[in-house]
Design an enzyme around this catalytic site. Structure first.
Site, PDB file in Angstrom:
ATOM      1  N   ARG A 104       0.941  -1.165   0.039  1.00  0.00           N
ATOM      2  CA  ARG A 104       0.120   0.041   0.019  1.00  0.00           C
ATOM      3  C   ARG A 104       0.815   1.316  -0.062  1.00  0.00           C
ATOM      4  O   ARG A 104       1.477   1.765   0.992  1.00  0.00           O
ATOM      5  CB  ARG A 104      -0.911  -0.117   1.129  1.00  0.00           C
ATOM      6  CG  ARG A 104      -1.951  -1.096   1.163  1.00  0.00           C
ATOM      7  CD  ARG A 104      -2.702  -1.260   2.325  1.00  0.00           C
ATOM      8  NE  ARG A 104      -1.790  -1.659   3.392  1.00  0.00           N
ATOM      9  CZ  ARG A 104      -2.423  -1.733   4.754  1.00  0.00           C
ATOM     10  NH1 ARG A 104      -3.741  -1.449   5.022  1.00  0.00           N
ATOM     11  NH2 ARG A 104      -1.802  -2.348   5.493  1.00  0.00           N
ATOM     12  N   TYR A 108      -1.584 -21.070   9.500  1.00  0.00           N
ATOM     13  CA  TYR A 108      -0.784 -19.806   9.846  1.00  0.00           C
ATOM     14  C   TYR A 108       0.170 -20.570  10.730  1.00  0.00           C
ATOM     15  O   TYR A 108       1.516 -20.044  10.580  1.00  0.00           O
ATOM     16  CB  TYR A 108      -1.654 -18.947  10.695  1.00  0.00           C
ATOM     17  CG  TYR A 108      -0.857 -17.712  11.234  1.00  0.00           C
ATOM     18  CD1 TYR A 108      -0.295 -16.722  10.216  1.00  0.00           C
ATOM     19  CD2 TYR A 108      -0.479 -17.689  12.441  1.00  0.00           C
ATOM     20  CE1 TYR A 108       0.697 -15.751  10.880  1.00  0.00           C
ATOM     21  CE2 TYR A 108       0.444 -16.419  12.979  1.00  0.00           C
ATOM     22  CZ  TYR A 108       0.798 -15.826  12.197  1.00  0.00           C
ATOM     23  OH  TYR A 108       1.821 -14.843  12.806  1.00  0.00           O
TER      24      TYR A 108
END
Ligand code: NDP
Ligand code: 8X3
Length: 251
Positions: free
Chosen positions: A34, A152
């Site tokens: 981003r 995860y």
């Protein structure tokens, strides 16, 4: 004046590590996807310190993008002394028989393959110079497995194995490798895990004091302040209220 490259520097641990290490007024290479968030961090560091900052916007899951970005690093920043492999994420909390393949791929591609792609591109010059330090963000999930977290946790178990593998491979070259293994820390981590559901994310941290990003940045600063003959191999850090996967919410 050393050069420190930090992946995932737009928020959370990476941002806090960048701000903390900018105090030494060296050079920082900060990466994330981003651009707007990353540039806020870069602009503030540039405005408030004499640190030189190079932003690189790319997705660690894309090997070609990693190569393009790292090959574009100008000579001034090209001698990377420290690589902090921090970019990572968890997606959802689903049991294996219900989880989506897309979520698994996001975690495996980011946390394992992304870390490897970046390291593969940065490490050769460390090996050439016989000097460098790689810090990998593992987790208490590198040691434990919790319900719904199997993939995860498997990626973070892999980060532990890769940290040991790097330590072994780089031993002849004097390169330090450290894994930091935090427990529950309040960052954007749970917001990302629950696809932006802030209410669900907030519940993860209710009833106790979780770690904050600055706690991890302080540890990175300490790890990087050790003399050349000292390598911290692993640091496990949890909130006082957490141990062995158990969180005490009644303190
Ligand atoms: P955040 O979500 O706050 O930060 C994650 C960072 O990784 C962001 O800067 C994000 O930037 C970047 N990132 C994610 N995916 C990619 C990608 N594909 N390519 C490039 N950058 C990416 O989480 P944390 O700061 O908490 O997490 C940092 C690391 O610490 C992770 O590896 C996480 O697994 C680990 N960890 C976190 C714990 C916690 O409880 N918070 C505990 C233990 C370990 P962008 O979206 O802009 O690309
Ligand atoms: C992130 C913290 O609790 O999901 O690694 O293992 S946890």
């Amino acid at each position: 004046m050393r050069t420190i490259m930090i992946t995932g520097a737009s928020t959370g641990f990476g941002e806090a590590i960048a701000r903390t290490m900018s105090r030494e007024n060296g050079r920082l290479i900060l990466t994330a996807r981003r651009e707007d968030k990353l540039m806020k961090v870069v602009d503030e560091i540039t405005r408030t310190t004499s640190c030189k900052v190079l932003p690189l916007v790319f997705d660690v899951r894309d090997p070609q993008a990693c190569e393009r970005a790292i090959n574009s690093i100008p000579e001034e920043f090209a001698t990377i002394d420290v690589l902090v492999n921090n970019a990572g994420l968890a997606v959802e909390l689903d049991p294996i028989h219900k989880a989506s393949l897309e979520d698994w791929n996001r975690m495996i591609d980011t946390n394992i393959k992304g870390l490897l792609y970046v390291t593969r591109l940065v490490a050769p010059r460390m090996v050439e110079r016989k000097s460098g330090h790689i810090i990998n963000l593992g987790s208490t999930a590198s040691h434990e497995v919790y319900m719904g977290g199997s993939v995860y946790c498997a990626t973070k178990h892999a980060v532990l194995a890769l940290t040991k593998g790097m330590r072994t491979d780089f031993l002849p070259y004097g390169i330090k490798v450290t894994m930091i293994a935090p427990g529950a820390a309040e960052t954007e981590f749970s917001i990302v895990r629950f696809h932006g559901d802030k209410e669900k994310a907030d519940k993860v941290y209710q009833g106790y004091d979780p770690l904050v990003a600055q706690d991890i940045a302080d540890i990175v600063e300490f790890v990087l302040s050790r003399p050349p003959h000292v390598c911290l191999n692993e640091i496990i850090v949890t909130p006082t209220a957490q141990f062995n996967g158990v969180i005490n919410r009644s303190l």
